[in-house]
Design a protein around this motif. Structure first.
Motif, PDB file in Angstrom:
ATOM      1  N   TYR A 116      59.925  -5.385  23.823  1.00 44.37           N
ATOM      2  CA  TYR A 116      59.442  -5.043  25.166  1.00 44.37           C
ATOM      3  C   TYR A 116      59.523  -6.258  26.097  1.00 44.37           C
ATOM      4  N   GLU A 117      58.981  -7.370  25.631  1.00 43.91           N
ATOM      5  CA  GLU A 117      58.938  -8.567  26.481  1.00 43.91           C
ATOM      6  C   GLU A 117      60.332  -9.076  26.811  1.00 43.91           C
ATOM      7  N   HIS A 132      57.527  -2.803  20.129  1.00 47.73           N
ATOM      8  CA  HIS A 132      56.578  -3.854  19.749  1.00 47.73           C
ATOM      9  C   HIS A 132      56.990  -4.628  18.506  1.00 47.73           C
ATOM     10  N   THR A 140      58.363  -9.777  21.365  1.00 47.33           N
ATOM     11  CA  THR A 140      58.622  -8.346  21.164  1.00 47.33           C
ATOM     12  C   THR A 140      59.859  -7.921  21.959  1.00 47.33           C
TER      13      THR A 140
END
Ligand code: ADP
Length: 273
Positions: free
Chosen positions: A102-103, A139, A100
């Motif tokens: 985010y990661e 996400h 994602t």
């Protein structure tokens, strides 16, 4: 606050028949708050220079330091100093890897020992900064995004580290004009709003003239010119041509500047050129 190179020499593959001295006795100081562009022919040593500036490569001779801390050291202090100098490599989107967005953005700050709330705040802020809506993109897979958006994710990952210095290697390479403008708008905001010093390697003399306040011209591992971009393009045209810089671009810039009198480089816009 400054990054300092003192009599730095760097040699690839020393002691072999392929030995190559890529930097020769380079001394340089870059203060926090500067916007520096680095130009030079392919193979002139730009990439070696910036990697010595952020501690990724260690000088064979001389020293590279941040506020007196040797960047090649193994101490915690040296590690922290290196952490204050962010680097966005060429085509950084090729280094995205997480499932994602985010990661991916969170990858760097994870090593800073932040708790989950602090991490969330960092990622949200960094995504906002590069103009990616958190709810929409956090996400999603980074690989589902456009080239320009992927590059923003990569920049957000460095912004989330809160660096004092940011080195960018060809930040607009391969982008369409719209994405180029968007990426430069972000870089200018990092510089102006956050006060992050920018060191940008570029092939584009136009970008150097438009955005940077200081220009370093590298040739054969040495800094041959160091000054305001406008002045260099005007006064050192022959020297630039001598070291193989793109002829039409040098002429275009020099003529545009001369037509207007000597202007501050960042006042020149695409339209004016
Ligand atoms: P630029 O970024 O201006 O294209 P580089 O810093 O990449 O220049 O390279 C400077 C010189 O060092 C060039 O002659 C290049 O061939 C050589 N060089 C760069 N990287 C390596 C390497 N990993 N091994 C051997 N020689 C290298």
């Amino acid at each position: 606050m400054s990054i300092k190179l003192e009599h730095v020499s760097y040699v690839y593959m020393p002691g072999t028949p392929y030995e190559k001295e890529a930097l020769k006795d380079v001394s340089l100081e870059i203060d926090k708050g500067e916007f520096v562009a680095v130009i030079g022919h392919t193979g002139s040593g730009k990439s070696t220079l910036v990697q010595n500036l952020n501690g990724l490569l260690h000088p064979l001779k001389g020293t590279a330091s941040l506020d007196g801390t040797d960047l090649s050291g193994k101490t915690q202090e040296a590690k922290q100093a290196r952490g204050r100098i962010g680097m966005v490599f060429q085509y950084p989107e090729h280094q995205l890897f997480a499932e994602t967005v985010y990661e991916d953005v969170a990858f760097g700050p994870r090593n800073l020992g932040l708790d989950n709330d602090e991490m969330d705040a960092r990622v949200k802020e960094a995504m906002k900064f590069v103009g990616l809506d958190f709810e929409t993109y956090a996400h999603r897979s980074p690989f589902s995004l456009s080239g320009g958006q992927m590059r923003r994710v990569a920049i957000a990952g460095v912004v989330a580290m809160n660096p004092d210095y940011l080195i960018l290697d060809e930040p607009s390479a391969g982008l369409d004009p719209g994405s180029r403008r968007a990426v430069f708008a972000e870089i200018m905001a990092l510089y102006k709003k956050r006060g992050i010093a920018i060191i940008m390697v570029t092939h584009s003399m136009e970008d150097a003239a438009k955005y940077a306040k200081r220009l370093l011209v590298i040739n054969k591992g040495q800094i041959i010119l160091d000054g305001r971009p406008g002045e260099i393009f005007l006064k050192e045209k022959n020297r630039l041509l001598e070291v193989g810089m793109d002829v039409p671009e040098v002429y275009k810039l020099a003529d545009a500047l001369r037509a207007k009198g000597l202007r501050l480089p960042h006042e020149i816009t695409d339209a004016k050129l």
